[in-house]
Design a protein around this motif. Structure first.
Motif, short mmCIF file in Angstrom:
data_model
loop_
_atom_site.label_atom_id
_atom_site.label_comp_id
_atom_site.label_asym_id
_atom_site.label_seq_id
_atom_site.Cartn_x
_atom_site.Cartn_y
_atom_site.Cartn_z
N GLY A 59 40.97 25.80 41.42
CA GLY A 59 39.85 26.23 42.25
C GLY A 59 40.26 26.85 43.58
O GLY A 59 39.58 26.68 44.59
N ILE A 60 41.36 27.57 43.57
CA ILE A 60 41.88 28.17 44.80
C ILE A 60 41.63 29.67 44.79
O ILE A 60 42.06 30.37 43.88
CB ILE A 60 43.39 27.90 44.96
N ASP A 61 40.93 30.14 45.81
CA ASP A 61 40.80 31.58 46.03
C ASP A 61 41.82 31.92 47.12
O ASP A 61 41.68 31.49 48.27
CB ASP A 61 39.39 31.94 46.51
N PRO A 62 42.86 32.66 46.76
CA PRO A 62 43.96 32.90 47.70
C PRO A 62 43.54 33.52 49.03
O PRO A 62 44.02 33.09 50.08
CB PRO A 62 44.88 33.84 46.94
N THR A 63 42.66 34.49 49.01
CA THR A 63 42.25 35.13 50.26
C THR A 63 41.50 34.15 51.15
O THR A 63 41.78 34.06 52.35
CB THR A 63 41.37 36.37 49.95
N THR A 64 40.60 33.39 50.56
CA THR A 64 39.86 32.38 51.33
C THR A 64 40.82 31.34 51.89
O THR A 64 40.67 30.90 53.04
CB THR A 64 38.80 31.70 50.44
N TYR A 65 41.82 30.96 51.11
CA TYR A 65 42.82 30.00 51.56
C TYR A 65 43.51 30.50 52.83
O TYR A 65 43.66 29.76 53.81
CB TYR A 65 43.85 29.74 50.46
N VAL A 66 43.93 31.75 52.83
CA VAL A 66 44.63 32.31 54.00
C VAL A 66 43.69 32.38 55.20
O VAL A 66 44.06 31.99 56.32
CB VAL A 66 45.24 33.70 53.69
N PHE A 67 42.46 32.86 54.98
CA PHE A 67 41.51 32.94 56.09
C PHE A 67 41.23 31.56 56.67
O PHE A 67 41.18 31.38 57.88
CB PHE A 67 40.21 33.61 55.65
#
Length: 135
Positions: A59-67
């Motif tokens: 359930g990881i969205d990479p872009t959201t994780y970075v933001f």
């Protein structure tokens, strides 16, 4: 005459590279933080292309994780990116720094892998030695 035209064109080009084409946004991401964000974005984008299944599975969205990691939203990132892109020499410097950090990270990971491989080899040799002593 041709030399003067070339000199004038060169001066105009150099001045335009340093000229700000858009106003600095109020919520500009600091240059150092922008470098780190872009570095992490490059890493997660590489991960997306190789292990997208694992990311979705967890359930990881990479872009959201970075933001989330840097406490910025997509609008602030886009505004800051557009601003830095409007200053070509600054933007180039940012990406050169990102590239340098990625190279450093690559070397660090390579060294860790080599150490890990060496440790595994030593463990295997130790196990073989113990197995031979039991005989």
């Amino acid at each position: 005459m041709m030399k003067r035209v070339m000199l004038f064109a060169s001066i105009v080009f150099l001045v335009s590279c340093g000229e700000k084409l858009i106003e600095q946004p109020e919520n500009l991401i600091a240059r150092d933080q922008m470098v780190l964000i872009l570095k992490d974005m490059a890493i997660v984008n590489a991960a997306k292309s190789t292990n997208i299944g694992k990311l979705k599975e967890n359930g990881i969205d990479p872009t959201t994780y970075v933001f989330d990691k840097y406490n910025v939203d997509s609008t602030r990132f886009v505004d800051s990116d557009r601003y830095y892109a409007s200053i070509p020499l600054e933007y180039e410097g940012i990406y050169k720094e990102v590239e340098s950090l990625l190279e450093e990270e690559k070397e660090r990971l390579k060294e860790l892998k080599e150490r890990n491989d060496s440790l595994k080899l030593l463990q295997r040799e130790e196990k073989d030695l113990l197995d031979n002593q039991d005989l």
